[in-house]
Design a protein around this motif. Structure first.
Motif, PDB file in Angstrom:
ATOM      1  N   ILE A 177       3.595  -9.193   0.431  1.00  0.00           N
ATOM      2  CA  ILE A 177       3.468  -8.469   1.702  1.00  0.00           C
ATOM      3  C   ILE A 177       2.963  -7.080   1.371  1.00  0.00           C
ATOM      4  CG2 ILE A 177       4.635  -7.784   3.808  1.00  0.00           C
ATOM      5  CD1 ILE A 177       6.828  -9.678   3.219  1.00  0.00           C
ATOM      6  N   SER A 178       1.949  -6.627   2.125  1.00  0.00           N
ATOM      7  CA  SER A 178       1.470  -5.267   1.868  1.00  0.00           C
ATOM      8  C   SER A 178       1.277  -4.530   3.171  1.00  0.00           C
ATOM      9  CB  SER A 178       0.170  -5.302   1.073  1.00  0.00           C
ATOM     10  OG  SER A 178      -0.844  -5.785   1.898  1.00  0.00           O
ATOM     11  N   LYS A 179       1.645  -3.255   3.127  1.00  0.00           N
ATOM     12  CA  LYS A 179       1.551  -2.415   4.320  1.00  0.00           C
ATOM     13  C   LYS A 179       0.663  -1.242   3.978  1.00  0.00           C
ATOM     14  CE  LYS A 179       4.562   0.651   6.934  1.00  0.00           C
ATOM     15  NZ  LYS A 179       5.900   1.134   7.126  1.00  0.00           N
ATOM     16  N   GLU A 180      -0.323  -0.939   4.819  1.00  0.00           N
ATOM     17  CA  GLU A 180      -1.208   0.194   4.585  1.00  0.00           C
ATOM     18  C   GLU A 180      -0.849   1.338   5.495  1.00  0.00           C
ATOM     19  OE1 GLU A 180      -3.990  -2.588   5.254  1.00  0.00           O
ATOM     20  OE2 GLU A 180      -3.238  -3.248   3.325  1.00  0.00           O
ATOM     21  N   GLY A 181      -0.557   2.450   4.916  1.00  0.00           N
ATOM     22  CA  GLY A 181      -0.300   3.662   5.690  1.00  0.00           C
ATOM     23  C   GLY A 181       0.837   3.450   6.669  1.00  0.00           C
ATOM     24  N   ASP A 182       0.597   3.804   7.941  1.00  0.00           N
ATOM     25  CA  ASP A 182       1.639   3.645   8.948  1.00  0.00           C
ATOM     26  C   ASP A 182       1.358   2.479   9.865  1.00  0.00           C
ATOM     27  OD1 ASP A 182       2.344   7.163   9.305  1.00  0.00           O
ATOM     28  OD2 ASP A 182       3.523   5.549   8.394  1.00  0.00           O
ATOM     29  N   SER A 183       0.501   1.584   9.411  1.00  0.00           N
ATOM     30  CA  SER A 183       0.106   0.496  10.300  1.00  0.00           C
ATOM     31  C   SER A 183       1.273  -0.447  10.549  1.00  0.00           C
ATOM     32  CB  SER A 183      -1.050  -0.265   9.650  1.00  0.00           C
ATOM     33  OG  SER A 183      -1.124  -1.541  10.166  1.00  0.00           O
ATOM     34  N   LYS A 184       1.370  -0.939  11.762  1.00  0.00           N
ATOM     35  CA  LYS A 184       2.443  -1.875  12.094  1.00  0.00           C
ATOM     36  C   LYS A 184       2.120  -3.274  11.600  1.00  0.00           C
ATOM     37  CE  LYS A 184       2.348  -0.795  16.418  1.00  0.00           C
ATOM     38  NZ  LYS A 184       2.590  -0.678  17.864  1.00  0.00           N
ATOM     39  N   PHE A 185       0.836  -3.530  11.403  1.00  0.00           N
ATOM     40  CA  PHE A 185       0.434  -4.903  11.109  1.00  0.00           C
ATOM     41  C   PHE A 185       0.272  -5.050   9.619  1.00  0.00           C
ATOM     42  CE2 PHE A 185       0.122  -5.443  15.482  1.00  0.00           C
ATOM     43  CZ  PHE A 185      -0.534  -4.357  16.027  1.00  0.00           C
ATOM     44  N   TRP A 186       1.152  -5.855   9.025  1.00  0.00           N
ATOM     45  CA  TRP A 186       1.124  -6.019   7.591  1.00  0.00           C
ATOM     46  C   TRP A 186       0.335  -7.269   7.243  1.00  0.00           C
ATOM     47  CZ3 TRP A 186       7.127  -5.745   6.913  1.00  0.00           C
ATOM     48  CH2 TRP A 186       7.573  -4.515   7.407  1.00  0.00           C
ATOM     49  N   SER A 187      -0.143  -7.309   6.025  1.00  0.00           N
ATOM     50  CA  SER A 187      -0.808  -8.547   5.616  1.00  0.00           C
ATOM     51  C   SER A 187       0.089  -9.277   4.639  1.00  0.00           C
ATOM     52  CB  SER A 187      -2.165  -8.254   4.996  1.00  0.00           C
ATOM     53  OG  SER A 187      -2.059  -7.180   4.115  1.00  0.00           O
ATOM     54  N   CYS A 188       0.144 -10.570   4.859  1.00  0.00           N
ATOM     55  CA  CYS A 188       1.053 -11.432   4.109  1.00  0.00           C
ATOM     56  C   CYS A 188       0.217 -12.508   3.455  1.00  0.00           C
ATOM     57  CB  CYS A 188       1.972 -12.105   5.112  1.00  0.00           C
ATOM     58  SG  CYS A 188       3.678 -11.877   4.781  1.00  0.00           S
TER      59      CYS A 188
END
Lengths: 573, 191
Positions: free
Chosen positions: A96-107
């Motif tokens: 799981i990765s989260k970029e910056g403050d984005s709510k939508f993570w990529s899994c």
């Protein structure tokens, strides 16, 4: 196949690291419990997880990697995270990765041994770790006989989080090789008052147990088992209520810790119920003794008893005349009326004999209201029973007379028709009677038949009075029952901390973005108030109607004595 | 993506069905009934107050008026919070379960979540309701002991009672997602 990832919302802002939790392969879901941060030594992580697994019996393992990058995605970091997958080999490896403050993570999922290379859909479910850990799912599966396959998916998740409590005990200020993020990573929460109470409860419980054993020893002594006293104890509802409360106190003061949630809730409910009962009782007592209200009460008691007796005398005079225009048999009427009038006269003299002592007795009896409001109500019910004892006596006399008459009539009616009741065969048989038997039988039958209205009327009037008293007593006992069985602690818990009592969960769909996994928020659906009362009701010695309406009416018609309220301890006749 | 269509309920009242597809295995279907009309509210209030005023004129007791106001307020609150259902929605998440929500006019929401393992099927049934025969959508729950048996029937959209055309739309959407779980178990058996 859909992969479900349960992610704790407290870890949303955690630094990059690896995810630890439990993989439930039957449901294809991963429950993430914490994030372990860099730097760490893989061997130490495996050791730590082994220890946790041993203590909690939950198969905790490393499930994947979590990267929270404040700026653009770093290529080297992603390769490093993939390499971690080879060290902590877990199938499938979740990234799981989260970029910056984005709510939508990529899994994404890495499957090395996958048979079907199709893309799996991922559902990301956020849950509040603290609430899920503390909550208790209903209907509870505490029974040992429950099979593992029957356990619902949600209870497996709740179970996992609840049993991993030891994992949440290490916070970020602990000096150790592993740095975790979970709901308590900012410091373990505790309350000084709760800890103090826990320390104080042990000696208090021991003292209470000792006192209670003394008390129950006295109650069970042989002195109190003699016939008049034991009969009195069984009839007075106050003694039953006191015995019930004694039992409750024994439950609370026992040294054994509560095994499961149900026992804990029951103990807490009994404690709060006792507390509220005693508080209300003391309130009542302070109200009664202020401005000498109890003296006024005692002063009005004798006039009330006199008034009731006068009303009864008027009623009997009315019955001895022509009640409601019915013509009664004069002789029988006078006999019955005079008999009952004499009874009332005896009763009134007895009451007047007691009148100087009434105030003192009432004053001391009123003191026992400090034992609880339920005890005070039971005393009230017993006082009503004692004051209306003459009504009870009249009812018994009237019922017995009427019953005799009815049985006599039915037997003579059979004789009139030439039949007989065969006791051996329990049926009606024909029988040839002699002439003189028939003659006397018919005479008696006629006499009884024409005397029936008089007796029936007396029986009706006294039965109605008795039923009135019984209804009043029944209402008082209903209130006592309510106070006894209401689970106040559970209701207050449902009001203030509704997540502790869960009927299930509810999902809320959060904002979506194409290409990203489906985001859901899992919240706890609390139990409804009715279900709380039903599940956690305290058992009582409740009195409930013994007979159905049909059998009650039949008994009334035949003149059998009725005792409408059956107590749980009574034997079935 | 969301789309909205208008239908009629069993009583002839206009209702709206809103369909949203959140992902390949997650759909939300919401049936919205008509809102509380100001017309009917003022009619009921004026009727109650006229009756109270008539009673006051007869009995000269002002308690009647305050009692009428009290009753109207309490009755309105009870109606909005416990009786009037604005929207009933069905959230089908393949592999998780089906969630049934009723939202009341006061904002209260009552939710039930049924796990997918317990759901046997979603079907349209007929029922005799008062003097009519209506169609209703229901969820059949699996009996844990008997694989062929049905332990419970959970009726949906009980307050808005959509007609058959609306129910068919909802039924088709649900079945598309429920079918996915039938094709999937083969991968589960490979262990």
């Amino acid at each position: 196949m859909v992969l479900k990832v349960f992610f704790p919302s407290c870890c949303s802002s955690a630094d990059s690291g690896i995810l630890i939790g439990r993989w439930i392969s039957e449901q294809n879901s991963a429950v993430i419990l914490a994030v372990v941060h860099f730097p760490f030594i893989p061997v130490q992580v495996k050791q730590y997880l082994g220890e946790v697994q041993r203590v909690t019996k939950v198969s905790v393992s490393v499930l994947g990697s979590w990267s929270n990058s404040k700026q653009e995605k770093e290529e080297s970091l992603s390769e490093f995270l993939e390499d971690l997958g080879t060290i902590f080999c877990h199938e499938p490896w979740i990234q799981i990765s989260k970029e910056g403050d984005s709510k939508f993570w990529s899994c994404s999922i890495l499957q090395k041994h996958s048979k079907n290379p199709q893309e799996e859909e991922i559902i990301l479910v956020y849950y509040d770790q603290r609430k899920v850990m503390l909550s208790h799912l209903h209907p509870s599966l505490d029974t040992a006989g429950q099979r593992a396959e029957d356990a619902s998916k949600l209870s497996a998740i709740f179970d996992t989080v609840a049993r991993s409590q030891v994992l949440f005990m290490t916070d970020r200020y602990d000096e150790g090789p592993i740095k975790l993020t979970h709901w308590q990573s900012d410091g373990v929460e505790a309350s000084i008052i709760v800890e103090l109470l826990k320390q104080a409860s042990v000696p208090a419980c021991m003292l209470l147990t000792f006192l209670l054993s003394l008390l129950s020893g006295i109650c069970r002594s042989r002195v109190l088992k003699f016939w008049p006293l034991s009969f009195l104890w069984s009839k007075l509802s106050t003694c039953e209520q006191l015995g019930h409360r004694l039992q409750h106190l024994q439950v609370i003061s026992s040294n054994k810790k509560a095994q499961n949630q149900n026992q804990l809730m029951r103990k807490a409910n009994i404690f709060v119920s006792l507390l509220i009962d005693v508080a209300l009782g003391i309130l009542l007592m302070s109200w009664l003794y202020r401005k000498n209200r109890i003296g006024h009460l005692a002063d009005t008691l004798i006039p009330v008893a006199d008034h009731v007796a006068e009303e009864l005398q008027d009623l009997l005079q009315w019955l001895m005349g022509a009640p409601a225009g019915l013509k009664m048999n004069r002789a029988l009427d006078q006999v019955l009326g005079r008999f009952f009038l004499y009874h009332i006269h005896l009763w009134i003299s007895y009451i007047h004999l007691l009148s100087p002592f009434i105030e003192m007795i009432l004053w001391y009896v009123g003191l026992s209201a400090c034992l609880g409001l339920t005890v005070a109500l039971c005393i009230l019910s017993d006082i009503i029973a004692l004051l209306t004892f003459h009504i009870y006596c009249f009812y018994v006399y009237g019922a017995r007379l009427y019953c005799l008459k009815i049985y006599g009539l039915s037997s003579l009616w059979r004789l009139f028709r030439g039949k007989k009741w065969n006791v051996l065969r329990q049926r009606v048989d024909s029988c040839s009677y002699d002439l003189d038997q028939l003659f006397i039988g018919t005479l008696l039958f006629t006499i009884l038949l024409f005397l029936l209205p008089t007796t029936a009327l007396y029986y009706l009037v006294f039965t109605l009075l008795r039923l009135l008293v019984v209804i009043v007593q029944g209402l008082i006992h209903l209130v006592v029952d309510l106070i006894d069985s209401l689970p106040l602690y559970s209701l207050i818990l449902r009001l203030c901390r509704s997540y502790r009592l869960a009927a299930g969960v509810k999902f809320r769909v959060l904002e979506q973005q194409d290409g990203k996994p489906l985001r859901l928020l899992m919240q706890i659906n609390p139990l409804s108030y009715g279900a709380v009362v039903q599940t956690y009701r305290l058992p009582t010695y409740s009195c409930y109607p013994r007979d159905s309406w049909a059998s009650l009416c039949k008994k009334l018609f035949l003149g059998e004595l009725i005792y409408p309220w059956k107590h749980k301890g009574d034997k079935q006749n | 993506m969301a789309e909205q269509r208008r239908f009629l309920s069993a009583r002839g009242v206009p209702i709206a069905l809103r369909r949203r597809q959140h992902s390949a295995s997650c759909r939300e279907l919401a049936v919205r009934g008509p809102r509380l009309q100001l017309r009917s509210l003022s009619a009921v209030t004026s009727a109650v107050w006229l009756a109270a005023y008539g009673l006051f004129a007869l009995s000269e007791n002002s308690m009647v008026l305050s009692a009428a106001i009290f009753i109207t307020l309490i009755g309105l609150i009870i109606y909005l919070h416990f009786v009037k259902i604005d929207q009933e929605s069905l959230l089908v998440i393949g592999s998780l379960g089906i969630q049934v929500t009723s939202s009341y006019a006061s904002g209260k929401e009552s939710t039930t979540f049924i796990e997918m393992a317990q759901v046997k099927d979603v079907v349209i049934n007929e029922a005799i309701h008062m003097q009519k025969v209506i169609y209703y959508l229901c969820i059949l729950l699996q009996d844990p002991e008997d694989p062929q048996g049905v332990s419970e029937v959970v009726p949906l959209f009980q307050s808005s009672k959509p007609r058959l055309d609306c129910l068919i739309e909802v039924y088709k959407s649900c079945q598309e997602i429920l079918e996915q779980r039938k094709t999937v178990p083969q991968s589960n058996e490979i262990k």
